[in-house]
Design a protein around this motif. Structure first.
Motif, PDB file in Angstrom:
ATOM      1  N   GLU A 155       0.722  -1.450   0.133  1.00 20.88           N
ATOM      2  CA  GLU A 155      -0.366  -0.045   0.116  1.00 20.88           C
ATOM      3  C   GLU A 155       0.907   1.275   0.039  1.00 20.88           C
ATOM      4  OE1 GLU A 155      -4.323   0.778   2.173  1.00 20.88           O
ATOM      5  OE2 GLU A 155      -2.876   0.263   3.275  1.00 20.88           O
ATOM      6  N   PHE A 156       0.335   2.632  -0.234  1.00 19.97           N
ATOM      7  CA  PHE A 156       0.978   3.477  -0.440  1.00 19.97           C
ATOM      8  C   PHE A 156      -0.395   4.369   0.710  1.00 19.97           C
ATOM      9  CE2 PHE A 156       3.875   6.208  -3.051  1.00 19.97           C
ATOM     10  CZ  PHE A 156       3.969   7.773  -2.488  1.00 19.97           C
ATOM     11  N   VAL A 157       0.981   4.564   1.793  1.00 15.28           N
ATOM     12  CA  VAL A 157      -0.025   5.764   2.896  1.00 15.28           C
ATOM     13  C   VAL A 157       0.471   6.565   3.006  1.00 15.28           C
ATOM     14  CG1 VAL A 157      -0.549   5.287   5.519  1.00 15.28           C
ATOM     15  CG2 VAL A 157      -0.523   3.523   3.827  1.00 15.28           C
ATOM     16  N   VAL A 158       0.123   8.204   3.094  1.00 12.21           N
ATOM     17  CA  VAL A 158       0.717   9.132   3.155  1.00 12.21           C
ATOM     18  C   VAL A 158      -0.121   9.966   4.565  1.00 12.21           C
ATOM     19  CG1 VAL A 158       0.572  12.029   1.615  1.00 12.21           C
ATOM     20  CG2 VAL A 158       0.621   9.467   0.527  1.00 12.21           C
ATOM     21  N   LEU A 159       1.340  10.120   5.186  1.00 15.06           N
ATOM     22  CA  LEU A 159       0.580  10.937   6.315  1.00 15.06           C
ATOM     23  C   LEU A 159       0.742  12.405   5.815  1.00 15.06           C
ATOM     24  CD1 LEU A 159       2.606   8.718   8.819  1.00 15.06           C
ATOM     25  CD2 LEU A 159       0.736   8.080   7.782  1.00 15.06           C
ATOM     26  N   VAL A 160      -0.684  13.183   5.886  1.00 12.18           N
ATOM     27  CA  VAL A 160      -0.514  14.287   5.849  1.00 12.18           C
ATOM     28  C   VAL A 160      -1.300  15.038   6.676  1.00 12.18           C
ATOM     29  CG1 VAL A 160      -3.122  14.061   4.767  1.00 12.18           C
ATOM     30  CG2 VAL A 160      -1.479  16.529   4.157  1.00 12.18           C
ATOM     31  N   GLY A 161      -0.332  16.677   7.206  1.00 15.77           N
ATOM     32  CA  GLY A 161      -0.882  17.288   8.508  1.00 15.77           C
ATOM     33  C   GLY A 161      -0.594  18.238   8.117  1.00 15.77           C
TER      34      GLY A 161
END
Lengths: 355, 283
Positions: free
Chosen positions: A30-36
């Motif tokens: 999976e390609f998971v992006v943590l954004v914030g």
């Protein structure tokens, strides 16, 4: 390749807790992006995953193995840093082969794997150069090359595109996504740029003040934000918010600032007079005779679309039109939000109210 | 560079630069001219008509012959080189490791320890030689090169440690983190990544440490007594100044030859050295 499980992870620096129990399941490939926004704890979480920060409580596992007390070098991960962290005294080839050399691989194996990675990233002509002789984009690719040479279980990216100019950033974004589609390695990518998150992710994790606000596919987050924070963070230009009350007598309506009335399709039961926040994405406004009157403040054409800033009930809102309306500042228009696409949030908790 | 018209460059750059250079280089010029001037010209009063202080038409090598023939100058050179090289090597080894530990390992009390080390560097040698000479006597090291090789690090290690602490702080932390993710243990990350990147800093520490021990005077004067154990600074002063008689010719010849190795060391490493002092690590 491996799945990654983050379970109820907390992190404190001294008495100050920066992560308050974060759980994120990440599937194999999976390609998971943590954004914030900055300071939300996303980079700290990534560094904990890499083994560069210790875990105050909770567990992180890679594959079937809990890695809380495993040294970074034993985790079989590769990381791309924001400033690339290329070894300045080594050539591109040596930079890429360093990890294999440490593992005691034979010289032929090192050069064949470095050459293969260099081919994928179009770095072959640069292999004998030093990092200082490369442009920003080339350095970025070397940093990625150094990661893929190892064929690790997980790729970690820490804001890898923030040091590039806008045009290159878009190009590298596509390149990273293409690389992931080709190698199918589990990837965790940290960014503060929601466009990067939207365009690259299989799954986006929106973080804020050390908690996960929402997890889901890019379009889930865009279409059904769980709360006002996610609604405002995802999407550009940002969603418009208007404070007001629900009226359910007869047709359900929203009564906004200065008595403006905006349409609603459904409302939760027993909510007459309840204070709410009414959210509309800029592209969900249309010009219609039964719309609410607004006064145009600024018009910004971008070619493909036009952004219109207007005063609606005294509040500034932004609307985006693909049609080329002839507006000028001071004009009065009637804006009508599409009632099937509006969002309702509780005024105090910020939680989503409509289905 | 100064921008603008020619006169501005002359007034604000070339002229001040020229004056500064003359001021700095005059002692060297005086040293060289005195080395080759015959005694007859050296010891005449300034009001004689034949007094020509800045040049000589009768150069002589008599002073050099005296220096190398009648004194043990060659042995002093060897002593100084040996002592300076060994004490520099010891100090650099300890200073690099200590500097790395204090700037990177974040252990409890690291900052306090760093400051303490710096404070020991501030204790003047003119006081420290008294307890040190007691220690030297206890271990029977007096009048041997080891008395200096072991006492020079008392000021060289704090010096190297501080210089290296500062330099290691300028090396991006990500380089090391990246190496550790790449599969390096902490010591491998230090050895293969951090130390090679810090070479300019190590070279500057080396040059400074070498110069400090080459020129050191007080400890050498106190701890060494026999002429064949002396270093150049002490030997030249004690053997070529007898009572109130200064043997100016050989004295200046000794000073000239004593400063040549340091000058060579500087010019050899000057490029690295400059980038070390200005701290240039680019990612």
């Amino acid at each position: 390749m491996s799945s990654v499980q983050i379970r109820d992870v907390r992190k404190s620096f001294g008495t100050f807790e920066v992560l308050h129990g974060v759980s994120i399941p990440i599937e194999d490939g999976e390609f998971v992006v943590l954004v914030g926004p900055s300071g939300c704890g996303k980079s700290t979480l990534l560094r904990m995953l890499a083994g560069l920060e210790n875990i105050t409580s909770g567990t992180i596992s890679i594959g079937d193995r809990v890695v809380n007390n495993v040294q970074p070098k034993e985790r079989d991960i590769a990381m791309v840093f924001q400033n690339y962290a290329l070894y300045p005294h080594m050539t591109v080839a040596d930079n890429m082969g360093f990890s294999l050399k440490l593992r005691g691989a034979r010289q032929e194996e090192i050069s064949s794997r470095v050459n293969r990675a260099a081919e994928i990233l179009a770095l072959t002509p640069l292999l004998e150069r030093y990092p200082r002789q490369l442009s920003g984009g080339q350095r970025q690719r070397v940093a990625m090359g150094r990661a893929i040479v190892r064929d690790p279980q997980v790729f970690l990216f820490d804001e890898p595109l923030s040091n590039l100019d806008a045009k290159l950033r878009v190009a590298m974004r596509t390149e990273i996504k293409e690389l992931h589609q080709r190698l199918k390695t589990t990837t965790v990518y940290v960014t503060h740029d929601q466009i990067e998150a939207m365009t690259m992710a299989d799954k986006i994790v929106v973080m804020h003040d050390g908690i996960v606000e929402q997890m889901g596919t890019p379009l889930e987050l865009y279409d059904k934000p769980d709360n006002q924070f996610v609604a405002g963070f995802i999407g550009s230009p940002a969603m418009n918010f208007l404070k007001g009350k629900l009226k359910v007598n007869g047709a359900a309506t929203f009564e906004g600032p200065n008595g403006i009335k905006l349409p609603l399709k459904t409302v939760p039961g027993n909510s007459d007079g309840r204070p709410v926040v009414y959210g509309v994405r800029p592209e969900h406004f249309t010009i219609a005779d039964d719309g609410a009157e607004a006064e145009i403040v600024v018009v910004e054409p971008t070619g493909s679309e036009t952004q219109v800033f207007a005063k609606l009930g005294g509040e500034q809102v932004v609307a985006v039109f693909r049609e080329r309306h002839q507006f000028s500042p001071g004009d009065k228009v009637r804006l009508r939000p599409d009632p099937t696409l509006v969002h309702l949030f509780d005024e105090t908790t910020g939680k989503r109210m409509n289905a | 560079m100064i921008e603008g018209s020619a006169w501005r460059r002359w007034v604000f750059f070339r002229l001040p630069m020229g004056i500064f250079l003359i001021f700095l280089l005059f002692p060297f010029y005086w040293m060289i001219i005195t080395t080759f001037r015959p005694d007859g010209e050296l010891y005449i009063p300034w009001y004689r008509a034949t007094y020509k202080p800045f040049w000589t038409w009768n150069p002589t090598t008599a002073h050099l012959k005296y220096l190398f023939g009648e004194t043990t100058f060659a042995i002093w050179m060897w002593n100084t080189t040996f002592i300076a090289v060994v004490s520099t090597a010891i100090s650099l080894f300890c200073g690099v490791l200590a500097g790395y530990a204090l700037s990177r390992l974040n252990f409890k009390g690291a900052a306090l320890l760093g400051t303490t080390i710096f404070v020991t560097y501030l204790v003047p040698q003119t006081l420290l030689f008294i307890p040190l000479s007691e220690i030297i006597r206890t271990y029977s090291l007096g009048d041997t090169p080891w008395s200096l090789i072991l006492s020079y690090p008392t000021f060289l290690i704090p010096f190297c440690t501080w210089l290296m602490m500062g330099y290691f702080k300028s090396v991006p932390k990500e380089l090391e983190e990246c190496a550790r993710i790449d599969g390096a243990a902490r010591w491998q990350a230090m050895l293969y990544i951090v130390i090679p990147v810090a070479v300019p800093g190590i070279l500057s520490a080396m040059i400074f440490a070498f110069t400090l021990s080459w020129n050191e005077f007080i400890y050498a004067l106190v701890f060494l007594s026999s002429p064949e154990q002396k270093t150049v600074p002490v030997g030249v002063i004690s053997e070529l100044v007898r009572g109130d008689v200064f043997f100016w010719g050989p004295l200046m010849a000794g000073a000239l030859f004593g400063s040549i190795p340091v000058a060579i060391a500087y010019s050899f490493f000057v490029e690295h050295y400059v980038s070390g002092v200005t701290g240039s690590v680019k990612g």
